[in-house]
Design a protein around this motif. Structure first.
Motif, short mmCIF file in Angstrom:
data_model
loop_
_atom_site.label_atom_id
_atom_site.label_comp_id
_atom_site.label_asym_id
_atom_site.label_seq_id
_atom_site.Cartn_x
_atom_site.Cartn_y
_atom_site.Cartn_z
N THR A 1 5.79 -5.80 90.46
CA THR A 1 7.15 -5.30 90.67
C THR A 1 8.07 -6.43 91.11
OG1 THR A 1 6.27 -3.14 91.33
CG2 THR A 1 8.55 -3.61 91.92
N PHE A 2 7.62 -7.22 92.08
CA PHE A 2 8.42 -8.34 92.58
C PHE A 2 8.73 -9.35 91.47
CE2 PHE A 2 8.18 -8.67 97.48
CZ PHE A 2 8.45 -7.32 97.60
N ALA A 3 7.78 -9.55 90.57
CA ALA A 3 7.96 -10.55 89.52
C ALA A 3 9.11 -10.21 88.59
CB ALA A 3 6.67 -10.69 88.71
N ARG A 4 9.51 -8.93 88.59
CA ARG A 4 10.64 -8.52 87.75
C ARG A 4 11.99 -8.84 88.39
NH1 ARG A 4 9.22 -4.99 83.54
NH2 ARG A 4 7.01 -5.31 83.08
N ALA A 5 11.97 -9.35 89.63
CA ALA A 5 13.21 -9.57 90.38
C ALA A 5 13.85 -10.93 90.12
CB ALA A 5 12.95 -9.40 91.88
N GLY A 6 13.22 -11.75 89.27
CA GLY A 6 13.82 -13.04 88.95
C GLY A 6 13.46 -14.18 89.88
N PHE A 7 12.40 -14.01 90.68
CA PHE A 7 11.96 -15.09 91.56
C PHE A 7 11.44 -16.28 90.75
CE2 PHE A 7 11.11 -11.38 94.44
CZ PHE A 7 12.04 -11.71 95.41
N ASP A 8 11.63 -17.47 91.31
CA ASP A 8 11.05 -18.67 90.71
C ASP A 8 9.56 -18.79 91.02
OD1 ASP A 8 13.48 -20.25 89.60
OD2 ASP A 8 14.11 -19.67 91.62
N PHE A 9 9.16 -18.23 92.15
CA PHE A 9 7.74 -18.17 92.50
C PHE A 9 7.53 -17.03 93.48
CE2 PHE A 9 9.46 -20.75 95.95
CZ PHE A 9 8.77 -20.32 97.06
N ILE A 10 6.29 -16.62 93.61
CA ILE A 10 5.92 -15.62 94.62
C ILE A 10 4.79 -16.19 95.46
CG2 ILE A 10 4.95 -13.33 95.00
CD1 ILE A 10 6.43 -12.39 92.52
N ALA A 11 4.94 -16.10 96.77
CA ALA A 11 3.93 -16.59 97.71
C ALA A 11 3.04 -15.43 98.16
CB ALA A 11 4.61 -17.23 98.92
N ALA B 1 0.75 -13.18 84.85
CA ALA B 1 0.87 -12.33 83.67
C ALA B 1 2.30 -11.83 83.48
CB ALA B 1 -0.09 -11.15 83.76
N GLU B 2 3.04 -11.72 84.59
CA GLU B 2 4.43 -11.30 84.53
C GLU B 2 5.39 -12.48 84.38
OE1 GLU B 2 5.68 -8.34 84.33
OE2 GLU B 2 3.77 -7.26 84.51
N GLY B 3 4.83 -13.69 84.21
CA GLY B 3 5.67 -14.85 83.93
C GLY B 3 6.24 -15.55 85.15
N THR B 4 5.57 -15.43 86.30
CA THR B 4 6.05 -16.06 87.53
C THR B 4 4.95 -16.92 88.14
OG1 THR B 4 7.43 -14.11 87.94
CG2 THR B 4 7.13 -15.62 89.78
#
Length: 272
Positions: A38-48, A70-73
């Motif tokens: 879900t978070f990956a759809r928010a446009g983040f450059d990375f997720i920690a 898999a979501e491109g992040t």
């Protein structure tokens, strides 16, 4: 998900940090991969992934890394310690780099570079796992990793602040995350993140990163445009925005006040 796409995202993140561009990160504290999807759809450059202050296991982190990519992040775990027993399985699982908590000395930086980077820069050993496409991407992974992976230090004590020039002297360090809560604690001012001494310590790190050409960030727990602008006004180049835990906490807090309001109204009616 192709290796080429993963590598491109990995390289782009590192370049943005080195160029001191505005970068936005997300933060997950719960182990369910659907949250990071879900978070990956928010446009983040990375997720920690916060593994320091949560119970997220290595196995759960592997699933989060897979879902995130898999979501491109890109995905940067924060391990619970500096141990290679934690670093290595996260890297083998395909993490795009690491955020390393509570870094205070140049010896610690040298050790973590040894763990993260392959020879001749470091001493990471060679193996085959998800990071290498289970063998299919082995050669491309090991030849690109040193130049593409991200190493982010967390400076969150007054000792780290005082040693910031030494910490940033390593070219392998791409960025620094400032931890004002722990800095406040190390100054004997626990929780006073806006105290002048805490802000002064953070500013010292921000200025050092500027001189060394490294990205510098902090976390905004409760996200508003004003709070994000304040971070950039302080000289930070990127920001980590909230977390799943903060989102649920704030929702639950608001919901509790609504529930209590209606419970109180009901009690008043019954009393009358």
């Amino acid at each position: 998900m192709s290796f080429e796409a993963t590598l491109t995202r990995r390289q782009n993140l590192k370049q943005k940090l080195r160029n001191r561009e505005r970068v936005f990160g997300g933060w997950v504290s719960y182990p369910d991969p659907s949250i990071v999807e879900t978070f990956a759809r928010a446009g983040f450059d990375f997720i920690a992934i916060d593994m320091e202050h949560t119970t997220i296991s290595l196995e759960q982190a592997r699933h989060i890394i897979t879902s995130c990519q898999a979501e491109g992040t890109t995905c940067l775990p924060r391990p619970v310690s500096h141990s290679n027993d934690i670093f290595k399985p996260l890297l083998e699982a395909g993490a795009d780099g690491l955020i390393v908590q509570m870094v205070e000395t140049k010896e610690q930086v040298r050790a973590l570079i040894d763990h993260v980077k392959f020879p001749p820069i470091g001493r990471r050993s060679y193996g085959v796992n998800r990071a290498h496409g289970y063998g299919f991407d082995f050669d491309r992974y090991i030849t690109s990793w040193n130049d593409a992976s991200t190493v982010m230090l967390q400076v969150e004590s007054i000792a780290g602040v005082e040693n910031i020039e030494e910490l940033l002297s390593f070219d392998e360090v791409d960025a620094v995350m400032v931890g004002p809560y722990d800095i406040s604690g190390s100054l004997g001012l626990p929780g006073q993140t806006n105290h002048p001494r805490v802000r002064e310590a953070a500013a010292k790190v921000v200025e050092a990163c500027k001189r060394h050409g490294k990205g510098c960030c902090t976390q905004v727990a409760h996200v508003t445009p004003e709070a994000v602008q304040d971070v950039f006004d302080q000289g930070y180049t990127f920001v980590i925005l909230g977390s799943d835990l903060f989102v649920l906490w704030k929702w639950a807090e608001l919901t509790r006040s609504v529930v209590n309001q209606f419970k109180g109204a009901q009690n008043n009616v019954e009393i009358r």
